[in-house]
Write an enzyme that holds these catalytic residues in place. Structure first.
Site, PDB file in Angstrom:
ATOM      1  N   GLU A 219      -2.875  -2.853  -1.806  1.00 26.02           N
ATOM      2  CA  GLU A 219      -3.819  -3.970  -1.764  1.00 26.02           C
ATOM      3  C   GLU A 219      -5.185  -3.440  -1.336  1.00 26.02           C
ATOM      4  O   GLU A 219      -5.419  -3.131  -0.172  1.00 26.02           O
ATOM      5  CB  GLU A 219      -3.361  -5.048  -0.786  1.00 26.02           C
ATOM      6  CG  GLU A 219      -4.335  -6.220  -0.710  1.00 26.02           C
ATOM      7  CD  GLU A 219      -4.113  -7.152   0.469  1.00 26.02           C
ATOM      8  OE1 GLU A 219      -4.737  -8.226   0.482  1.00 26.02           O
ATOM      9  OE2 GLU A 219      -3.329  -6.793   1.371  1.00 26.02           O
TER      10      GLU A 219
ATOM     11  N   ASP B 173       0.792  -3.919   1.606  1.00 19.21           N
ATOM     12  CA  ASP B 173      -0.140  -4.903   2.134  1.00 19.21           C
ATOM     13  C   ASP B 173      -1.250  -4.199   2.904  1.00 19.21           C
ATOM     14  O   ASP B 173      -1.023  -3.170   3.546  1.00 19.21           O
ATOM     15  CB  ASP B 173       0.630  -5.862   3.047  1.00 19.21           C
ATOM     16  CG  ASP B 173      -0.226  -6.988   3.578  1.00 19.21           C
ATOM     17  OD1 ASP B 173      -0.841  -7.705   2.760  1.00 19.21           O
ATOM     18  OD2 ASP B 173      -0.280  -7.159   4.817  1.00 19.21           O
TER      19      ASP B 173
END
Length: 592
Positions: free
Chosen positions: A373, A345
């Site tokens: 990400e 993330d």
């Protein structure tokens, strides 16, 4: 002024094409058509560092040549050309650089400060992803909203939806903070029960949004990295999921949220319910130095200023050891239970050394993949005033390919011309190392975006094109749960509704099933090169590997068109094929 020609996408002017390993020798050729005597300099600069002006050698009447073999830094180099033209006693200086696309044919500049440079990526090593990965079709599951077996465990301070058909909802305070999330109660046993459905769809791998103990429905506010959220089930349930997937020759990657934790986590313990040993409760906490306090304890650094998400200081050795360094680290624990990789993330928030530390740990698990990400071109990304080294070796195998999503949506609803779309894809192909380009995690929707069907105004014809592009462009396709079932919704929380098991849209489902079959039937889609072409109505490309050539042609117009290779513009090598007719907003694929 002389007429100048250079095209970074053609071997006539640059060899080799695109990103290259450190130590690669390059050759550049610039063609200048002028009756005057000229001198040419090759101007090179590492990222935003020192510029060097190197003399190019005339190799024929109008061709200037330069060999470059001393690029020793991992990253990317800027380069352009300085031309000095002599007309009798007069001397004229101007420059040749790229356009705002970045590559291909460029243009002449009078002002050096205005030049858009070409760029050259230099990387450390090829990224060999696991064999299963490149051939995978992923399915992203938001665990709370996919499927439920049995009754969900109760937790403090949350509400459960009355019906699975209820719309997602949060309860906010006046300051905007969310104080209550409503849960559907999806769980791991529910996912296990739907493996036959996923197999029928054609899915071969799952990406789960966070599953660790947390307070919210999205679980990006981790409370305990070592524990499965009780609403989802137990660690035994998780092991059962991994086993069931592997028995069906399917894979599983987890979401690693290592930038921040939840305010009420055991590490911060804002509410005091974790035993009083969190950093907020005492400066004697073993986690105290993980956090940055401006004024203890109430003023602390948080992710994007969201007080519910205290930021972790990734430079702290104790945190690094906890996540990936110790023998009983977070990474090793879940790897030991048989998972197949991680999605990191907000990779922008994780320093390069931290990502490398995770990657070094994963080297002990060669069948695992590491995805980050990143929303932009990861090869040129600046985060916190630093150029990031995500994909130059020893970092990520791949990033989430939001740039491709932007191109697909631009073609279908955003007014992006086929010409510009083709050039944008080609520019990414030039910037990324080839292996990373093929590894990238493609999507047309995630938990952070609007549902694709809503963006397309429920137009199934355009959805067919969008899914086709997702499945045939370079990269690994990922389906956001429920998109194939016809779920709609704009941004969070609307895009996180429960899967409509009793009301699956058969038309949208068939679109996904058909394109997944095409994806799996053409090996060149996993490993093949791409050659792009276009007209004012057509966007297309050729995917080629050692044994197969596949041609994909997408008609983006509201009328049928006749397609002849001579009427198309190819960005690299022209391809011949028999003329044919293609209907409005349709696609055609051909194998040779």
């Amino acid at each position: 002024m002389a007429e100048i020609t250079y095209n970074s996408w053609l071997s006539t002017y640059k060899r080799p094409f695109g990103a290259a390993l450190i130590g690669t020798n390059f050759e550049f050729d610039l063609i200048i058509d002028t009756p005057h005597h000229v001198a040419v300099n090759f101007v090179i600069q590492f990222e935003n560092g020192f510029k060097s002006y190197e003399k190019m050698t005339p190799s024929s009447e109008n061709r200037f040549h330069f060999a470059l073999n001393n690029l020793s830094e991992i990253g990317f180099y800027n380069y352009y050309f300085q031309i000095i033209e002599f007309d009798g006693p007069h001397e004229y200086r101007y420059f040749y650089g790229a356009t705002d696309i970045g590559g291909r044919l460029g243009k002449t500049y009078a002002d050096e400060g205005a030049v858009i440079a070409y760029t050259q990526t230099i990387f450390l090593k090829k990224e060999k992803a696991p064999d299963w990965y490149r051939n995978a079709v992923f399915y992203q599951i938001f665990p709370d909203a996919f499927a439920q077996i049995g009754h969900a465990n109760q937790k403090d301070d949350i509400f459960f939806y009355g019906k699975e058909t209820d719309k997602p909802y949060y309860i906010r305070e006046k300051d905007g903070d969310i104080t209550r999330w409503t849960f559907y109660g999806g769980n791991l046993q529910g996912i296990i029960s739907k493996i036959p459905y996923l197999k029928t769809l054609g899915v071969t791998a799952l990406y789960l949004n966070p599953i660790f103990e947390a307070r919210s429905t999205h679980r990006y506010d981790t409370s305990d990295y070592m524990t499965i959220d009780s609403i989802l089930g137990s660690e035994a349930d998780f092991e059962a999921l991994v086993t069931a997937l592997h028995q069906h020759d399917m894979r599983l990657i987890l979401d690693g949220v290592f930038s921040h934790v939840g305010r009420n986590s055991k590490y911060f313990d804002f509410d005091g319910k974790s035993g009083g040993m969190g950093a907020y409760q005492t400066n004697k906490s073993p986690y105290f130095d993980w956090f940055s306090f401006t004024h203890y304890p109430d003023d602390y650094k948080s992710w994007w200023g969201i007080k519910d998400l205290p930021t972790i200081d990734k430079s702290k050795t104790s945190f690094q050891q906890f996540i990936y360094g110790d023998e009983d680290s977070v990474i090793d624990k879940w790897n030991g239970l048989g998972i197949d990789g991680w999605r990191l993330d907000v990779a922008d928030e994780l320093p390069d050394f931290f990502i490398k530390g995770i990657r070094d740990t994963l080297e002990r698990y060669p069948e695992q993949v590491l995805i980050g990400e990143v929303w932009e071109d990861a090869s040129r990304k600046i985060a916190y005033e630093q150029y990031r080294k995500y994909i130059y070796g020893d970092g990520l195998h791949a990033t989430m390919n939001y740039p491709f999503r932007d191109i697909i949506l631009g073609l279908l609803v955003g007014g992006l011309s086929p010409e510009l779309a083709a050039k944008k894809v080609m520019q990414l192909s030039e910037n990324y190392p080839r292996d990373v380009f093929l590894n990238n995690f493609n999507n047309i929707g995630t938990h952070d975006t609007e549902r694709i069907l809503s963006l397309l105004d429920h137009n199934l014809t355009k959805l067919n094109l969008a899914v086709g592009l997702l499945m045939t462009l370079p990269g690994v396709p990922t389906i956001y749960y429920g998109d194939e079932a016809g779920l709609t919704g704009l941004k969070d929380p609307e895009n996180r509704a429960f899967f409509p098991w009793d009301n699956i849209n058969q038309d949208t489902q068939k679109i996904y099933q058909n394109w997944i079959k095409i994806r799996k039937s053409i090996p060149a889609l996993a490993d093949g090169d791409i050659n792009l072409f276009y007209s004012d109505k057509i966007f297309g490309f050729v995917r080629t590997d050692e044994t197969q050539t596949a041609i994909f042609i997408y008609n983006l117009a509201n009328e049928g068109v006749s397609v002849n290779a001579q009427d198309l513009t190819f960005l690299t090598q022209p391809v011949e094929f028999t003329p044919f007719f293609i209907g409005a907003l349709e696609s055609i694929s051909k194998l040779t």
